[in-house]
Design a protein around this motif. Sequence first.
Motif, PDB file in Angstrom:
ATOM      1  N   ARG A 123      -1.363 -16.515  22.571  1.00  0.00           N
ATOM      2  CA  ARG A 123      -0.530 -15.359  22.960  1.00  0.00           C
ATOM      3  C   ARG A 123      -0.180 -14.527  21.745  1.00  0.00           C
ATOM      4  O   ARG A 123      -0.189 -13.302  21.784  1.00  0.00           O
ATOM      5  N   ARG A 124       0.174 -15.204  20.669  1.00  0.00           N
ATOM      6  CA  ARG A 124       0.554 -14.485  19.458  1.00  0.00           C
ATOM      7  C   ARG A 124      -0.618 -13.646  18.964  1.00  0.00           C
ATOM      8  O   ARG A 124      -0.452 -12.498  18.584  1.00  0.00           O
ATOM      9  N   LEU A 179      -0.899 -10.498  20.788  1.00  0.00           N
ATOM     10  CA  LEU A 179       0.119  -9.527  20.358  1.00  0.00           C
ATOM     11  C   LEU A 179      -0.256  -8.877  19.031  1.00  0.00           C
ATOM     12  O   LEU A 179      -0.139  -7.670  18.868  1.00  0.00           O
ATOM     13  N   ASP A 239      -1.300  -4.699  18.388  1.00  0.00           N
ATOM     14  CA  ASP A 239      -0.608  -3.780  17.476  1.00  0.00           C
ATOM     15  C   ASP A 239      -1.595  -2.995  16.633  1.00  0.00           C
ATOM     16  O   ASP A 239      -1.231  -2.089  15.925  1.00  0.00           O
ATOM     17  N   GLY A 259      -2.609   1.594  16.372  1.00  0.00           N
ATOM     18  CA  GLY A 259      -2.145   2.692  15.530  1.00  0.00           C
ATOM     19  C   GLY A 259      -1.457   2.177  14.284  1.00  0.00           C
ATOM     20  O   GLY A 259      -0.663   1.266  14.338  1.00  0.00           O
ATOM     21  N   ALA A 310      11.643  -3.511  12.890  1.00  0.00           N
ATOM     22  CA  ALA A 310      10.651  -4.406  13.477  1.00  0.00           C
ATOM     23  C   ALA A 310       9.541  -4.703  12.482  1.00  0.00           C
ATOM     24  O   ALA A 310       9.189  -3.865  11.670  1.00  0.00           O
ATOM     25  N   PRO A 311       8.984  -5.915  12.551  1.00  0.00           N
ATOM     26  CA  PRO A 311       7.935  -6.277  11.592  1.00  0.00           C
ATOM     27  C   PRO A 311       6.626  -5.518  11.838  1.00  0.00           C
ATOM     28  O   PRO A 311       6.353  -5.094  12.966  1.00  0.00           O
ATOM     29  N   ASP A 312       5.839  -5.362  10.790  1.00  0.00           N
ATOM     30  CA  ASP A 312       4.496  -4.809  10.919  1.00  0.00           C
ATOM     31  C   ASP A 312       3.559  -5.930  11.341  1.00  0.00           C
ATOM     32  O   ASP A 312       3.148  -6.738  10.522  1.00  0.00           O
ATOM     33  N   LEU A 313       3.219  -5.958  12.626  1.00  0.00           N
ATOM     34  CA  LEU A 313       2.427  -7.091  13.102  1.00  0.00           C
ATOM     35  C   LEU A 313       1.045  -7.103  12.469  1.00  0.00           C
ATOM     36  O   LEU A 313       0.516  -8.149  12.134  1.00  0.00           O
ATOM     37  N   GLU A 322     -12.245 -14.465  24.927  1.00  0.00           N
ATOM     38  CA  GLU A 322     -11.904 -13.113  25.372  1.00  0.00           C
ATOM     39  C   GLU A 322     -11.269 -12.280  24.263  1.00  0.00           C
ATOM     40  O   GLU A 322     -11.140 -11.067  24.391  1.00  0.00           O
ATOM     41  N   LEU A 330     -12.581 -12.071  21.259  1.00  0.00           N
ATOM     42  CA  LEU A 330     -13.604 -11.709  20.273  1.00  0.00           C
ATOM     43  C   LEU A 330     -13.805 -10.202  20.143  1.00  0.00           C
ATOM     44  O   LEU A 330     -13.902  -9.692  19.022  1.00  0.00           O
ATOM     45  N   LEU A 334       9.549 -14.538  12.111  1.00  0.00           N
ATOM     46  CA  LEU A 334       8.321 -14.464  12.893  1.00  0.00           C
ATOM     47  C   LEU A 334       7.213 -15.275  12.221  1.00  0.00           C
ATOM     48  O   LEU A 334       6.456 -15.974  12.884  1.00  0.00           O
ATOM     49  N   ALA A 366       2.082 -13.179  27.380  1.00  0.00           N
ATOM     50  CA  ALA A 366       2.384 -11.909  26.713  1.00  0.00           C
ATOM     51  C   ALA A 366       1.573 -10.750  27.279  1.00  0.00           C
ATOM     52  O   ALA A 366       2.091  -9.650  27.481  1.00  0.00           O
ATOM     53  N   LEU A 425       2.706  -7.158  28.706  1.00  0.00           N
ATOM     54  CA  LEU A 425       2.225  -5.887  28.149  1.00  0.00           C
ATOM     55  C   LEU A 425       1.595  -5.017  29.243  1.00  0.00           C
ATOM     56  O   LEU A 425       1.595  -3.791  29.143  1.00  0.00           O
ATOM     57  N   LYS A 448       3.069  -0.719  22.207  1.00  0.00           N
ATOM     58  CA  LYS A 448       3.187  -0.974  20.776  1.00  0.00           C
ATOM     59  C   LYS A 448       4.654  -1.146  20.381  1.00  0.00           C
ATOM     60  O   LYS A 448       5.021  -2.107  19.713  1.00  0.00           O
ATOM     61  N   LYS A 489       6.707  -4.692  19.128  1.00  0.00           N
ATOM     62  CA  LYS A 489       7.467  -4.817  17.882  1.00  0.00           C
ATOM     63  C   LYS A 489       8.858  -5.392  18.139  1.00  0.00           C
ATOM     64  O   LYS A 489       9.448  -6.004  17.266  1.00  0.00           O
ATOM     65  N   ARG A 513     -15.141  -8.019  26.959  1.00  0.00           N
ATOM     66  CA  ARG A 513     -14.402  -9.270  27.167  1.00  0.00           C
ATOM     67  C   ARG A 513     -15.175 -10.172  28.123  1.00  0.00           C
ATOM     68  O   ARG A 513     -15.250 -11.386  27.938  1.00  0.00           O
ATOM     69  N   ALA A 547     -18.157 -11.599  26.290  1.00  0.00           N
ATOM     70  CA  ALA A 547     -17.703 -12.618  25.336  1.00  0.00           C
ATOM     71  C   ALA A 547     -17.317 -13.896  26.062  1.00  0.00           C
ATOM     72  O   ALA A 547     -17.642 -14.998  25.633  1.00  0.00           O
ATOM     73  N   LEU A 548     -16.610 -13.732  27.183  1.00  0.00           N
ATOM     74  CA  LEU A 548     -16.166 -14.901  27.944  1.00  0.00           C
ATOM     75  C   LEU A 548     -17.370 -15.703  28.430  1.00  0.00           C
ATOM     76  O   LEU A 548     -17.363 -16.926  28.425  1.00  0.00           O
ATOM     77  N   VAL A 575      -9.030 -13.870  33.021  1.00  0.00           N
ATOM     78  CA  VAL A 575      -9.076 -12.869  31.962  1.00  0.00           C
ATOM     79  C   VAL A 575      -9.194 -11.491  32.602  1.00  0.00           C
ATOM     80  O   VAL A 575     -10.194 -11.191  33.243  1.00  0.00           O
TER      81      VAL A 575
END
Lengths: 542, 459
Positions: free
Chosen positions: A84-85, A88, A92, A95, A105-108, A129, A131, A527, B18, B22, B32, B36, B421, B424-425, B456
């Motif tokens: 999941r991370r 995320l 990000d 842009g 907020a952190p720059d991911l 998925e 990749l 984080l 997540a 989103l 985005k 953050k 995707r 790739a999957l 997915v």
Amino acid sequence: MTRPPAPVSALPVWEELVTAALLGTERRTPPGCAPGPDAPTRLLDAAALETVRRRASLRPARSAKRPAPAPADHRPPLPTAAARRLALLLADRSGVAGGGRRGTAPDLMELLPQWLAAANGHGYAAPAESLPALLDAARGRTDLRPAALTFAGPRALWLARLNPDWRFALRAAPGGDGALPRPEEAERVRRLWDEGLFAERVALLASLRARRPADARELLAGTWSAERAEDRLMFLDSLRTGLGPDDEPFLEQALADRSRNVRATAAELLSALPGSALAARMAARALTCVSVDRSRVPATIVVEAPHECDAGMERDGVVPKPPAGRGERSWWFGQLVEATPLATWTGRLGARTPQEIVALPVADDWQSELHAAWCRAAVRQRDSAWARALLGSPTVPEAGGPGAVSLAERAKLLGVLAAGERAEWVAGFIATHGLSEAFQLLGVCAVPWAAPLGRAVVDALDIARDAGNYPWSFSGVMGLAERCLDPSEAGRFDGLSAMADEPEDASPGAGGYWAEAFQRMVTTLRLRATMAEELAPAPAPR
Amino acid sequence: MAGPSFGDMTQQGERWAADQVLALAPDAASRKAGSKLGTAGPWSEAGCSDEGTVWGLCKGSGSKPYQTVVDLAGAEGPAYKCSCPSRKFPCKHALGLLLLWTGGDGAVPRAEPPEFADQWLATRRGRAERKKQEASSGSGSASADPEAARRRAERRAERISAGATELEQRLADLLRGGLAGAEASGHELWEETAARMVDAQAPGLAARARELGSIPSSGPGWPVRLLEECALLHLLDQGWLRREQLPDALAATVRSRTGLPASPEGPAVRDQWLVLAQYDTADARLTTRRIWLYGAGSDRTALLLSYGAAGRAPELALPVGLALETEVSPYPGAGQFRSALGERFSPPATTETRPPGVDTARAAARYGEALRDDPWLDSVPVTLDRVIPVQDGDGWQLADADGDTALPLSAVARNRPGLWRLVALSGGAPVTVFGECGHRGFTPLTAWPAEPGAAVPLC
């Protein structure tokens, strides 16, 4: 999809309808209709029937050639939270904020490199998925490529062959699917070396050299005279890895190479071997130029630069023509000293330690030339005693720092020291000189920063705030600290991230911006701690 | 706490992934900004309840933190409340809060809701309750005067009939003069015709008329496509004009295709509904969201439609790959998948369930059969089992792993990042793919790996 073959007896009704529709019923009477005012409607009736009939009779097509399946990835899958991370962090990517205010907020995106390094450290396989997004990220940022491609693994290379946007991945990983022969596969190594493309051969040599330095050198020596000059240069360069006294005969031979660049590289490599004949020849030359005048008080180093660059010097890699604006004698002198084993000087200059030698005064403005050459020698020979001496004490108050050595040289010298000593030196430097010149030095420190260094940076930031500066004057160091401070240091910022009373002489509003910057720092550190936890392998199933 | 009606449901809500959160974002910028805020830093006093409510205080630029609440258990999908001034919906704070919540108990522990959350929930559920009572008492405000309503409906039908007749005339003129001339005159003529159909209160006819204007510039083969669409529009006109003679179900289909509003009529089906796919299409005025559901017990596929004004995400959002127990009521009409979400009995939860799949031949046949009920159908929802994405020249196919036939991917699917995707999957091995199969080809929407693994999303 395909349409089933029409019954032989049937007229190609549909084609006739299309022709009539294109030309218009005034010019062409559609099949099966009487000409007249009703013809368009009859045509539409027939076309509606045919359209639905055609759609209802659609059948699958014959399949094209199947791709060869992707090679298996045997690495363990990512833990769910880490997957999941990753999603995320990659989300990000789209842009980059540019010059805008950074907020709390952190720059991911900035955390992706260390996330990838950690994931690679654990040896996880990337989720299939993810990749495409990984390849896109690596495409946009060359600095990410090695880690991203390692993490993406064999399936990403399989995928990259199907999409021209990702060709870079195939170039970056020669041999296609990472199938470089192992050192013990002598036959395959030989064949790839003889028949491979240039990039494949460079990769092969590098990987062999990392594991079996002698085998790599022999492989290269076997075909040396047949290689093109620019290829010889690249191949020779790969001997930097695992360089040792055994390489001397081969390098000595390369000193006679037709190509000047090859000769220079061979000489540079030989001078990094203090026991080599070349190093001894260079030492003999340098010693004629440097002496201690004991008649002066205190004893002073006297330099007499060479008057000519003879054929022997040139053969040993000395470049005769100086760059514009430099005198040729000092140029030759610098090259001699830089290639001379540093141990030579402790003997020659009266059994002094490196510290004592560096402290000796130098006559006639030769000090900076001499010290700069010693710095290059210390870096090349990875001599920590000399590096330490040339760096001097970080807390010496003069602004130029000890040894009159430039920041860039200092950063290189620091690289010779062990990580702990390096961190301590930089910590001392920051405590004395503040952060304004620390960026480059911090960049060479091991991540996460050792405790004393982290403390010094945090204290210096606190001082900068109290002095009423704006935080963006320190944005470089701030960004670095977010990524490099040990996450366990987050607690240090607890007091700092609250809004402090502004000192009277502070820049207006600075307090709020500092609070925001420190909040971002804390958030980022937390984080990073979370990210590390998420990547920890799950306990083995009972 | 006033007991919201959750029946016997005591199980705690599953935390989402997540990317499911989103997917709620109205646009890329919100996604985005939200990601953050999905970290502990700016949040305080965050918590969640077993009933699917999440709340927290988010530090913004001002001195007072924003109060953010999300209710994930509502019948209409997640609802959001935030004291920030943003007009995005959900705002970045709501998204950030949900992302934080996906991280687990550490960041967002279970707790009693604070007052600001409780108040909002109470009014919200009170409103939902009233709505339900109004609905069950059977009488909306619309039926206050049944006679007036009937007259209004009659007048509208007359207008549509006039519009359909005019449209027939335009089509006949076009065919008389020939399609070859349409390339030149095309676009504006049909825009104007579409506007006339909007005046005639027939939005379905208007949309088809507008579509005709864009076909001549749509690339090679356009005359065939133009004739097909003209013919189907003619078929719809004729269907409308003779709706009295059609069987009831087909007449309902014609009415809905013409653009008359309808309401769900069929009996509600209570089931474990698996969320197969969710995607948006947008034009200048409207964002349309489609959510495909599969009922594991009833073996039915349903389509939920929701709309948002330009720039706003439609409110209804369901996380792909999860299943929820709920009632779903079909809209009238033969061959229609559209349904409405009724009462929900559980929040979405992870599931091992996958829709049962077919091979490519069966999928193509299914589209053909569906045209019997609704000849205007462009595609049907189908799950393909054991197919491999295969490159075919410039295009792609989904090929049967155990046969030698394949369905080509539609042009839309070829240009989506989701295609990669999917590839790739698969990695050249069979996967399960849900998508829309029709005369333009197959559009994959969601895929599952051959081995056990999560869905997915591809769109």
